[in-house]
Design an enzyme around this catalytic site. Structure first.
Site, mmCIF file in Angstrom:
data_model
loop_
_atom_site.group_PDB
_atom_site.id
_atom_site.type_symbol
_atom_site.label_atom_id
_atom_site.label_comp_id
_atom_site.label_asym_id
_atom_site.label_seq_id
_atom_site.Cartn_x
_atom_site.Cartn_y
_atom_site.Cartn_z
ATOM 1 N N LEU A 8 37.785 48.148 24.557
ATOM 2 C CA LEU A 8 36.278 48.712 25.206
ATOM 3 C C LEU A 8 36.840 48.379 27.321
ATOM 4 O O LEU A 8 37.517 48.036 27.437
ATOM 5 C CB LEU A 8 35.690 47.814 24.743
ATOM 6 N N GLY A 11 33.250 49.314 30.621
ATOM 7 C CA GLY A 11 32.567 48.611 32.289
ATOM 8 C C GLY A 11 32.306 49.282 32.869
ATOM 9 O O GLY A 11 34.089 49.196 33.880
ATOM 10 N N ARG A 15 31.942 43.203 39.172
ATOM 11 C CA ARG A 15 32.125 41.518 39.929
ATOM 12 C C ARG A 15 33.144 41.523 40.560
ATOM 13 O O ARG A 15 34.015 40.471 41.313
ATOM 14 C CB ARG A 15 32.325 40.681 38.833
ATOM 15 N N THR A 80 29.107 46.051 25.468
ATOM 16 C CA THR A 80 30.214 45.916 24.618
ATOM 17 C C THR A 80 29.983 46.182 23.054
ATOM 18 O O THR A 80 30.663 47.148 22.085
ATOM 19 C CB THR A 80 30.933 44.606 24.305
ATOM 20 N N ASN A 228 37.680 38.580 34.963
ATOM 21 C CA ASN A 228 36.245 39.240 35.380
ATOM 22 C C ASN A 228 35.951 40.273 37.477
ATOM 23 O O ASN A 228 35.517 40.481 37.741
ATOM 24 C CB ASN A 228 35.097 39.118 35.171
ATOM 25 N N ASN A 378 88.478 56.135 51.188
ATOM 26 C CA ASN A 378 87.826 54.626 52.016
ATOM 27 C C ASN A 378 86.626 55.771 53.404
ATOM 28 O O ASN A 378 87.349 56.286 54.115
ATOM 29 C CB ASN A 378 89.884 54.088 52.479
ATOM 30 N N ALA A 381 83.827 53.563 59.247
ATOM 31 C CA ALA A 381 82.282 52.986 59.598
ATOM 32 C C ALA A 381 81.945 54.044 59.991
ATOM 33 O O ALA A 381 82.766 54.981 61.785
ATOM 34 C CB ALA A 381 82.958 52.250 61.047
HETATM 35 C C1 UD1 Z 1 32.585 39.226 27.042
HETATM 36 C C2 UD1 Z 1 32.167 39.021 25.698
HETATM 37 C C3 UD1 Z 1 32.216 37.516 26.287
HETATM 38 C C4 UD1 Z 1 33.874 37.277 26.423
HETATM 39 C C5 UD1 Z 1 35.025 37.526 27.056
HETATM 40 C C6 UD1 Z 1 35.829 37.185 27.084
HETATM 41 C C7 UD1 Z 1 30.651 40.433 25.247
HETATM 42 C C8 UD1 Z 1 28.494 40.694 25.702
HETATM 43 N N1 UD1 Z 1 30.445 39.486 25.413
HETATM 44 O O1 UD1 Z 1 31.823 38.956 28.112
HETATM 45 O O2 UD1 Z 1 31.514 36.502 24.829
HETATM 46 O O3 UD1 Z 1 33.950 35.574 25.975
HETATM 47 O O4 UD1 Z 1 34.121 38.863 27.037
HETATM 48 O O5 UD1 Z 1 36.485 38.041 28.005
HETATM 49 O O6 UD1 Z 1 30.451 40.604 24.257
HETATM 50 N N2 UD1 Z 1 32.791 46.978 28.854
HETATM 51 C C9 UD1 Z 1 32.633 48.384 28.045
HETATM 52 N N3 UD1 Z 1 31.229 48.946 28.602
HETATM 53 C C10 UD1 Z 1 30.483 47.988 28.691
HETATM 54 C C11 UD1 Z 1 30.382 46.543 29.070
HETATM 55 C C12 UD1 Z 1 31.535 46.041 28.872
HETATM 56 O O7 UD1 Z 1 33.323 49.223 27.450
HETATM 57 O O8 UD1 Z 1 28.987 49.053 28.563
HETATM 58 C C13 UD1 Z 1 33.930 46.420 28.220
HETATM 59 C C14 UD1 Z 1 35.105 46.555 29.933
HETATM 60 O O9 UD1 Z 1 35.506 47.614 30.722
HETATM 61 C C15 UD1 Z 1 35.440 45.165 29.175
HETATM 62 C C16 UD1 Z 1 35.223 44.462 28.146
HETATM 63 O O10 UD1 Z 1 34.126 45.661 27.366
HETATM 64 O O11 UD1 Z 1 36.893 45.914 30.167
HETATM 65 C C17 UD1 Z 1 34.319 42.850 28.439
HETATM 66 O O12 UD1 Z 1 33.005 43.956 29.210
HETATM 67 P P1 UD1 Z 1 32.971 42.316 30.462
HETATM 68 O O13 UD1 Z 1 31.724 42.979 30.880
HETATM 69 O O14 UD1 Z 1 34.018 41.788 30.971
HETATM 70 O O15 UD1 Z 1 32.451 41.265 29.013
HETATM 71 P P2 UD1 Z 1 31.966 39.753 29.964
HETATM 72 O O16 UD1 Z 1 31.321 39.441 30.580
HETATM 73 O O17 UD1 Z 1 33.411 38.866 30.284
HETATM 74 CA CA CA Z 2 35.585 39.649 31.164
#
Ligand code: UD1
Ligand code: CA
Length: 471
Positions: A8, A11, A15, A80, A228, A378, A381
């Site tokens: 995944l 995102g 942050r 996610t 994050n 050789n 220099a």
């Molecule tokens: C997420 C988990 C949390 C866990 C943590 C571990 C959820 C709701 N929460 O939180 O329980 O403890 O990871 O690190 O899943 N992403 C997408 N599409 C989106 C949103 C996110 O592909 O719409 C991807 C992001 O790029 C990232 C991953 O999913 O690689 C996790 O997303 P992130 O927003 O970092 O979740 P956390 O708040 O860290």
């Molecule tokens: Ca994360």
């Protein structure tokens, strides 16, 4: 075991406070996503799917596709669960376990993923979640268990009560899911507090449906840390650095001061090599056994043979230094240079796209570009290969056992035959036959008493000026 891997990475990474997609932020020059991918490849999955958002092009460009990757597009970052839903169509007809990994967890180790899959299989789970104990659970989702210690659900930090926030067992964002549980993704409701669909809800829903669900508390906090924020990226960078250095210490590499040394994850170092402070070994560098790398050396994508010595303040890029050779101090090897066995490249010597034979010495203040220098030559220099005529680069060929006197210019294209001698201070424009002496100097002359006569002339002319002033 049939396996597909989904990362995944769709995102926004708000942050991070950056226009660069979060998963492309680098650790030791490599994007976070690449680490996750490389670890996933280790499981030899039949399919690898990466869910990306609006940055598909940038992500594609920055990632090395060792095996073919299917990119699933998530137009809007809706959480996610929504991200995994976007990967579903690419898994049509796939009958095997799907391992889902957050793209922001770069320190994950292959062994932990294997353990997760083995337990998932052994226990016959429909959904397994990889959890860990966090000293500071912070923004992680908390694993909620009942009195029998059975997993009930995951509660995100922002939705947790103060009591739940105290829970130290947290979600790593890594799951093993059977295809039968995928339809749950459609049932996941929008979380109003964040406006996202949470993949973590799959646990509670699957549980309510009577599916076998488990949280497997394996792996360490350091390994499963999600990135994050930039502070977390910095922490992960430090952890990665320490992990790499520890690995080489165990394998017999000596360090004088590990705090200032940087070693890329793909670098390999032989036993008995000694590394001084402020050394950078980057890219896919290979350092042999028993080498010494003195302070302030940077080596990028290069191979250093056994027993070679790289002296202080030297830069080596995309080059090969063969065994027992010595380079530096203050030397520069530009891409495409090969330094032969036991050769010596000394201070203020620059080598570019050149092959230097074994036992050859270029000790001081020299430029060797687009050249092929034989064995036991050789190079005096101040020798310069004049390889560029303003339009094109030309080649200089120097045979074995040649002696090039200091301050010589070899105007390329030019060939110096085996065993020839170049007198110091020569400008060589024509080929030199083997065993010949080539000299190109203006013949020296000494004018007797010139200085004394000049002094007299100057003095008398001054005298004349003074006289003129008095007039
Ligand atoms: C997420 C988990 C949390 C866990 C943590 C571990 C959820 C709701 N929460 O939180 O329980 O403890 O990871 O690190 O899943 N992403 C997408 N599409 C989106 C949103 C996110 O592909 O719409 C991807 C992001 O790029 C990232 C991953 O999913 O690689 C996790 O997303 P992130 O927003 O970092 O979740 P956390 O708040 O860290
Ligand atoms: Ca994360």
């Amino acid at each position: 075991m049939k396996l597909a891997g989904v990362i995944l990475a769709g995102g926004l990474g708000k942050r991070m406070n950056s226009s660069l997609p979060k998963v492309l932020h680098t650790i030791h020059g490599t994007p976070m996503l690449q680490y996750v991918l490389n670890t996933l490849y280790g499981l030899k999955p039949q399919k690898v799917i990466v869910v990306v958002g609006k940055h598909l092009k940038e992500i594609r460009k920055s990632i090395k596709e060792e095996r073919s990757i299917t990119f699933a597009k998530q137009e809007e970052s809706k959480g996610t669960a929504n991200a995994l839903l976007k990967a579903w169509p690419t898994l049509k007809g796939f009958k095997g376990t799907v391992i889902v990994v957050n793209g922001d967890t770069p320190l994950i180790i292959l062994g932990t993923l294997k353990k997760l899959l083995a337990l998932h299989k052994k226990r016959g789970n429909m959904v397994s979640l990889l959890s860990f104990i966090a000293k500071e659970p912070g923004s992680y989702g908390r694993v909620i268990r009942n009195k029998e210690n059975k997993v009930m659900s995951i509660i995100e930090n922002r939705d947790a009560t103060d009591f739940q926030k105290e829970i130290k067992e947290v979600n790593s964002g890594i799951y093993a899911i059977e295809p039968e549980a995928f339809h749950i993704l459609k049932e996941i409701k929008l979380n109003k507090s964040k406006g996202e669909y949470y993949l973590t809800d799959i646990i509670g829903i699957a549980k309510n449906k009577g599916m076998k669900v488990d949280a497997l508390c394996i792996g360490s906090e350091d390994e499963l840390m999600g990135v994050n924020t930039r502070q977390e990226l910095e922490m992960v960078r430090q952890l990665m650095k320490d992990r790499i250095i520890k690995r080489w210490i165990v394998r017999g590499v000596n360090f004088m001061d590990t705090s200032s040394v940087f070693i890329s994850p793909n670098t390999k170092i032989g036993r008995g090599t000694f590394i001084y402070p402020n050394v950078y070994l980057e890219g896919s560098t290979k350092v042999g056994r028993g080498c010494t790398i003195y302070p302030s050396v940077r080596i990028h994508n290069s191979i250093i043979g056994d027993g070679a010595v790289i002296k202080d303040s030297t830069l080596i890029e995309e080059s090969v230094v063969k065994s027992q050779a010595s380079v530096g101090p203050f030397a520069r090897l530009r891409p495409g240079s090969i330094i032969g066995k036991g050769a010596r490249i000394g201070n203020f010597v620059e080598v570019k796209k050149s092959v230097i034979g074994s036992g050859t010495k270029a000790g001081h203040l020299t430029y060797l570009g687009d050249s092929k220098i034989g064995n036991n030559v050789n190079v005096g220099a101040g020798t310069i290969t004049c390889n560029y005529d303003g339009y094109k680069k030309h080649v200089t060929l120097v045979g074995d056992d040649v002696f090039i006197g200091s301050d010589s210019q070899l105007i390329a294209p030019v060939k110096i035959g085996k065993g020839a001698y170049i007198g110091a201070g020569s400008t060589i424009t024509k080929d030199v036959p083997s065993m010949a002496l080539a000299l190109s100097r203006v013949e020296q002359m000494s004018i007797k008493d010139w200085v004394r006569k000049r002094k007299f002339k100057v003095q008398s002319s001054k005298f004349k000026v003074k006289k003129d002033k008095r007039k």
